[in-house]
Design a protein around this motif. Structure first.
Motif, PDB file in Angstrom:
ATOM      1  N   ILE A  73       5.686  39.725  17.083  1.00  0.00           N
ATOM      2  CA  ILE A  73       6.766  38.765  16.859  1.00  0.00           C
ATOM      3  C   ILE A  73       7.883  39.453  16.092  1.00  0.00           C
ATOM      4  CG2 ILE A  73       7.408  36.563  15.795  1.00  0.00           C
ATOM      5  CD1 ILE A  73       4.438  35.752  16.043  1.00  0.00           C
ATOM      6  N   LYS A  74       9.075  39.387  16.652  1.00  0.00           N
ATOM      7  CA  LYS A  74      10.254  39.953  15.978  1.00  0.00           C
ATOM      8  C   LYS A  74      10.870  38.869  15.104  1.00  0.00           C
ATOM      9  CE  LYS A  74      11.227  43.075  19.764  1.00  0.00           C
ATOM     10  NZ  LYS A  74      12.131  43.439  20.845  1.00  0.00           N
ATOM     11  N   ARG A  75      10.981  39.192  13.832  1.00  0.00           N
ATOM     12  CA  ARG A  75      11.632  38.288  12.886  1.00  0.00           C
ATOM     13  C   ARG A  75      12.885  38.980  12.361  1.00  0.00           C
ATOM     14  NH1 ARG A  75       6.252  36.226  10.585  1.00  0.00           N
ATOM     15  NH2 ARG A  75       5.727  34.664  12.161  1.00  0.00           N
ATOM     16  N   LYS A  76      13.694  38.264  11.644  1.00  0.00           N
ATOM     17  CA  LYS A  76      14.970  38.799  11.185  1.00  0.00           C
ATOM     18  C   LYS A  76      14.806  40.101  10.403  1.00  0.00           C
ATOM     19  CE  LYS A  76      19.179  37.641   8.731  1.00  0.00           C
ATOM     20  NZ  LYS A  76      19.941  36.613   8.028  1.00  0.00           N
ATOM     21  N   HIS A  77      13.799  40.160   9.540  1.00  0.00           N
ATOM     22  CA  HIS A  77      13.646  41.323   8.666  1.00  0.00           C
ATOM     23  C   HIS A  77      12.464  42.214   9.036  1.00  0.00           C
ATOM     24  CE1 HIS A  77      16.868  39.908   6.147  1.00  0.00           C
ATOM     25  NE2 HIS A  77      16.286  38.719   6.077  1.00  0.00           N
ATOM     26  N   GLY A  78      12.005  42.112  10.265  1.00  0.00           N
ATOM     27  CA  GLY A  78      10.933  42.999  10.694  1.00  0.00           C
ATOM     28  C   GLY A  78       9.973  42.320  11.649  1.00  0.00           C
ATOM     29  N   LYS A  79       9.073  43.106  12.175  1.00  0.00           N
ATOM     30  CA  LYS A  79       8.096  42.600  13.136  1.00  0.00           C
ATOM     31  C   LYS A  79       6.751  42.377  12.462  1.00  0.00           C
ATOM     32  CE  LYS A  79       8.888  46.014  16.139  1.00  0.00           C
ATOM     33  NZ  LYS A  79       8.714  46.823  17.357  1.00  0.00           N
ATOM     34  N   VAL A  80       6.005  41.415  13.017  1.00  0.00           N
ATOM     35  CA  VAL A  80       4.632  41.181  12.583  1.00  0.00           C
ATOM     36  C   VAL A  80       3.733  41.197  13.815  1.00  0.00           C
ATOM     37  CG1 VAL A  80       5.271  39.801  10.572  1.00  0.00           C
ATOM     38  CG2 VAL A  80       4.761  38.665  12.709  1.00  0.00           C
ATOM     39  N   CYS A  81       2.497  41.545  13.594  1.00  0.00           N
ATOM     40  CA  CYS A  81       1.491  41.457  14.649  1.00  0.00           C
ATOM     41  C   CYS A  81       0.652  40.222  14.339  1.00  0.00           C
ATOM     42  CB  CYS A  81       0.616  42.696  14.687  1.00  0.00           C
ATOM     43  SG  CYS A  81      -0.638  42.640  16.000  1.00  0.00           S
ATOM     44  N   HIS A  82       0.792  39.233  15.196  1.00  0.00           N
ATOM     45  CA  HIS A  82       0.076  37.970  15.036  1.00  0.00           C
ATOM     46  C   HIS A  82      -1.198  38.012  15.873  1.00  0.00           C
ATOM     47  CE1 HIS A  82      -0.511  33.662  14.595  1.00  0.00           C
ATOM     48  NE2 HIS A  82      -0.748  33.617  15.890  1.00  0.00           N
ATOM     49  N   VAL A  83      -2.331  37.793  15.239  1.00  0.00           N
ATOM     50  CA  VAL A  83      -3.596  37.704  15.961  1.00  0.00           C
ATOM     51  C   VAL A  83      -3.697  36.268  16.452  1.00  0.00           C
ATOM     52  CG1 VAL A  83      -6.097  37.955  15.851  1.00  0.00           C
ATOM     53  CG2 VAL A  83      -4.632  39.496  14.526  1.00  0.00           C
ATOM     54  N   TYR A  84      -3.492  36.090  17.733  1.00  0.00           N
ATOM     55  CA  TYR A  84      -3.424  34.776  18.355  1.00  0.00           C
ATOM     56  C   TYR A  84      -4.823  34.207  18.603  1.00  0.00           C
ATOM     57  CZ  TYR A  84      -1.430  31.214  21.480  1.00  0.00           C
ATOM     58  OH  TYR A  84      -1.047  30.038  22.057  1.00  0.00           O
ATOM     59  N   ILE A  85      -5.713  35.053  19.094  1.00  0.00           N
ATOM     60  CA  ILE A  85      -7.106  34.660  19.356  1.00  0.00           C
ATOM     61  C   ILE A  85      -8.007  35.828  18.985  1.00  0.00           C
ATOM     62  CG2 ILE A  85      -8.827  34.129  21.148  1.00  0.00           C
ATOM     63  CD1 ILE A  85      -6.575  32.787  22.739  1.00  0.00           C
ATOM     64  N   VAL A  86      -9.110  35.520  18.357  1.00  0.00           N
ATOM     65  CA  VAL A  86     -10.192  36.491  18.181  1.00  0.00           C
ATOM     66  C   VAL A  86     -11.490  35.707  18.271  1.00  0.00           C
ATOM     67  CG1 VAL A  86     -10.025  36.423  15.652  1.00  0.00           C
ATOM     68  CG2 VAL A  86     -11.186  38.330  16.742  1.00  0.00           C
ATOM     69  N   THR A  87     -12.312  36.070  19.230  1.00  0.00           N
ATOM     70  CA  THR A  87     -13.554  35.335  19.430  1.00  0.00           C
ATOM     71  C   THR A  87     -14.566  36.211  20.161  1.00  0.00           C
ATOM     72  OG1 THR A  87     -14.496  33.247  20.226  1.00  0.00           O
ATOM     73  CG2 THR A  87     -12.842  34.289  21.631  1.00  0.00           C
ATOM     74  N   GLY A  88     -15.825  35.900  19.952  1.00  0.00           N
ATOM     75  CA  GLY A  88     -16.869  36.649  20.634  1.00  0.00           C
ATOM     76  C   GLY A  88     -18.219  36.426  19.981  1.00  0.00           C
ATOM     77  N   ARG A  89     -19.178  37.201  20.409  1.00  0.00           N
ATOM     78  CA  ARG A  89     -20.546  37.071  19.905  1.00  0.00           C
ATOM     79  C   ARG A  89     -20.873  38.241  18.982  1.00  0.00           C
ATOM     80  NH1 ARG A  89     -24.156  40.367  23.032  1.00  0.00           N
ATOM     81  NH2 ARG A  89     -23.059  41.277  24.800  1.00  0.00           N
ATOM     82  N   GLN A  90     -21.801  38.035  18.094  1.00  0.00           N
ATOM     83  CA  GLN A  90     -22.284  39.053  17.152  1.00  0.00           C
ATOM     84  C   GLN A  90     -21.132  39.738  16.414  1.00  0.00           C
ATOM     85  OE1 GLN A  90     -25.283  41.631  18.854  1.00  0.00           O
ATOM     86  NE2 GLN A  90     -26.149  39.950  20.064  1.00  0.00           N
ATOM     87  N   MET A  91     -20.298  38.920  15.802  1.00  0.00           N
ATOM     88  CA  MET A  91     -19.084  39.386  15.135  1.00  0.00           C
ATOM     89  C   MET A  91     -19.345  40.501  14.108  1.00  0.00           C
ATOM     90  SD  MET A  91     -16.471  37.052  12.952  1.00  0.00           S
ATOM     91  CE  MET A  91     -17.842  36.483  11.971  1.00  0.00           C
ATOM     92  N   SER A  92     -20.478  40.457  13.445  1.00  0.00           N
ATOM     93  CA  SER A  92     -20.743  41.472  12.423  1.00  0.00           C
ATOM     94  C   SER A  92     -20.768  42.888  13.000  1.00  0.00           C
ATOM     95  CB  SER A  92     -22.065  41.172  11.705  1.00  0.00           C
ATOM     96  OG  SER A  92     -23.138  41.218  12.640  1.00  0.00           O
TER      97      SER A  92
END
Length: 162
Positions: A73-92
Motif C-alpha cells: 500500500i502506497k501512503r503519502k509518506h511511504g509504503k507498507v506491506c499489509h498482510v491481508y490473509i494468513v492461514t493454514g495448518r500447523q502454524m507453529s
C-alpha cells in the motif's frame, strides 16, 4: 518448509489448492469481500499470493500447509506491506516464515509491516517483534436490504400514513 511467492501467471495453477483456505479466512472478516475479489486483485498484481510448502513431505497433498496474501500500500509518506490473509495448518511449523515477507517488503521499499487480525494472532506476531499499536472495533450500521412486495390494497393505505 518454504514460503513460495506465486507469480501472477502461475496463480491459476495453485488457486484450487488455496481458495478453500482463503474463503475460510474471509469468513471471519465481516463478509465484505470474497475469494473472487482476492483472485481478481492478485491477477491485477495488487495482491501477492504466497504458499506455505514443504517439499520434503512424501505425499503431495501434505506438502501444502497454508496461504498468505499480502498487499503493498502506497501512503503519502511511504509504503507498507499489509498482510491481508494468513492461514493454514500447523502454524507453529511455519510462523517464522514472516521474516521472508518482511524481506520482500524491505526489497519493495516498504517502511513497515501491518496486519489486521483476530486477537489470537497477536501472541504469534509478538514473538516476531510486532506490537499492538491500534485496535479495530466494528459495528454493523446497515442491515441487508430486503425488498417487500405490497399488495395493491395495502399500497394506498401505506401512502396515506406517511
Amino acid at each position: 518448509m518454504k514460503l513460495v511467492s506465486i507469480p501472477i501467471e502461475e496463480l491459476d495453477k495453485v488457486w484450487s489448492m488455496v481458495e478453500k483456505d482463503i474463503k475460510s479466512a474471509l469468513a471471519y472478516s465481516g463478509q465484505l469481500t470474497d475469494s473472487d475479489f482476492v483472485y481478481e486483485t492478485a491477477k491485477q498484481g495488487k495482491f501477492q499470493v504466497w504458499v506455505i510448502w514443504d517439499k520434503d513431505e512424501k505425499i503431495t497433498t501434505n506438502k501444502y500447509y497454508g496461504v498468505v496474501v499480502t498487499e503493498i500500500i502506497k501512503r503519502k509518506h511511504g509504503k507498507v506491506c499489509h498482510v491481508y490473509i494468513v492461514t493454514g495448518r500447523q502454524m507453529s511449523k511455519w510462523q517464522h516464515l514472516i521474516s521472508e515477507i518482511e524481506k520482500f517488503a524491505e526489497d519493495k521499499d516498504c517502511k513497515r509491516m501491518e496486519l489486521i487480525a483476530r486477537p489470537g494472532w497477536q501472541k504469534v506476531y509478538n514473538n516476531h517483534g510486532y506490537k499492538k499499536t491500534h485496535v479495530v472495533l466494528e459495528k454493523q450500521i446497515k442491515q441487508e436490504e430486503k425488498i417487500w412486495v405490497l399488495a395493491e390494497d395495502h399500497q394506498e393505505e401505506l401512502l396515506h400514513h406517511k
